[in-house]
Write a protein that holds these residues in place. Structure first.
Motif: not given
Length: 256
Positions: A68-72, A35-38
């Motif tokens: 990027a926002l969704i994954v973050a 979850y940090l690297l994604a």
């Protein structure tokens, strides 16, 4: 180097809190890092797209930015509960290590102390083997309020934590672990030995009212020595050596 090997011939005994350390590392390695690297990966892609746009290369920044926002956001959503779980696990591990340090007294008294004995889908925090019997010690490390009383009361049936009924699963867990250890010792040594279970709460004032009869002790770990040393001797030195040797072999055999 392939031409060398470890000088240690036997696998080591387990250390205090080792199961919790393993669970902490598993959460960090298998879940938290993902979850940090994604989001970092997608943020880098988004930066690259914006760079292309700035350099007049045909861009597509909005797509990557949205991704990027969704994954973050998703990663933050997943990391928050993981962080809470890691805090609880680390607190539990530190509690086990603190109790283990107190148990060093028993080694000086020629008692045998074992930590983190692994069963099937559970573990026993500490076991003390002495001429006064076999004692199973389970550590429960709970956060305390910043102010006010910090008292746990056990009447033999119910655990009361600061005035509220609390987690009866502890009794089920300890009774099950004690039976498993008793059966294991009998299987390994062909001796029937009663196991005295105890639950310790580091940092809490613990009071047993004895309203109902119970074989389980609940106490602050600093009072363990009084309970154990107050017991009559029921095992011989040979019994202690036999049980300890077999437990040592069992623990080493469970190491991966």
């Amino acid at each position: 180097m392939k031409n060398t090997k470890s000088p240690l011939k036997e696998k080591l005994l387990r250390t205090p809190g080792q199961s919790l350390d393993e669970e902490i590392n598993k959460i960090i390695d298998d879940q938290a890092l993902t979850y940090l690297l994604a989001p970092i990966f997608f943020i880098i892609l988004a930066i690259m797209e914006w760079y292309k746009w700035y350099m007049a290369v045909p861009p597509s920044p909005w797509t990557m930015t949205i991704m990027a926002l969704i994954v973050a956001v998703f990663s933050v959503y997943k990391i928050v509960p993981l962080r809470k779980k890691l805090v609880a696990l680390r607190q539990g591990r530190d509690g086990e290590k603190a109790v283990a340090e107190m148990l060093n007294f028993y080694r000086e008294a020629k008692m045998k102390v074992f930590h983190d004995i692994v069963g099937e889908n559970f573990n026993i925090d500490h076991v003390v083997v002495s001429t006064r019997g076999v004692f199973l010690v389970e550590t429960k490390t709970y956060s305390k309020p910043m102010k006010g009383k910090t008292e746990i009361t056990f009447n033999g049936q119910t655990i009361i934590k600061n005035g509220y009924r609390f987690n009866d699963d502890i009794l089920i867990q300890v009774k099950g672990s004690s039976k498993w250890l008793r059966d294991l010792i009998e299987e390994l040594t062909a001796k029937e030995v009663e196991v005295q279970p105890a639950v310790v709460f580091p940092g809490w004032y613990v009071r047993m009212t004895n309203e109902y009869k119970s074989d389980i002790w609940m106490l602050n770990p600093r009072n363990l020595d009084k309970f154990i040393m107050g017991k009559k001797e029921i095992l011989t030195d040979e019994d202690v050596k036999l049980i300890s040797n077999h437990l040592s072999r069992y623990i080493r055999s469970t190491q991966e």
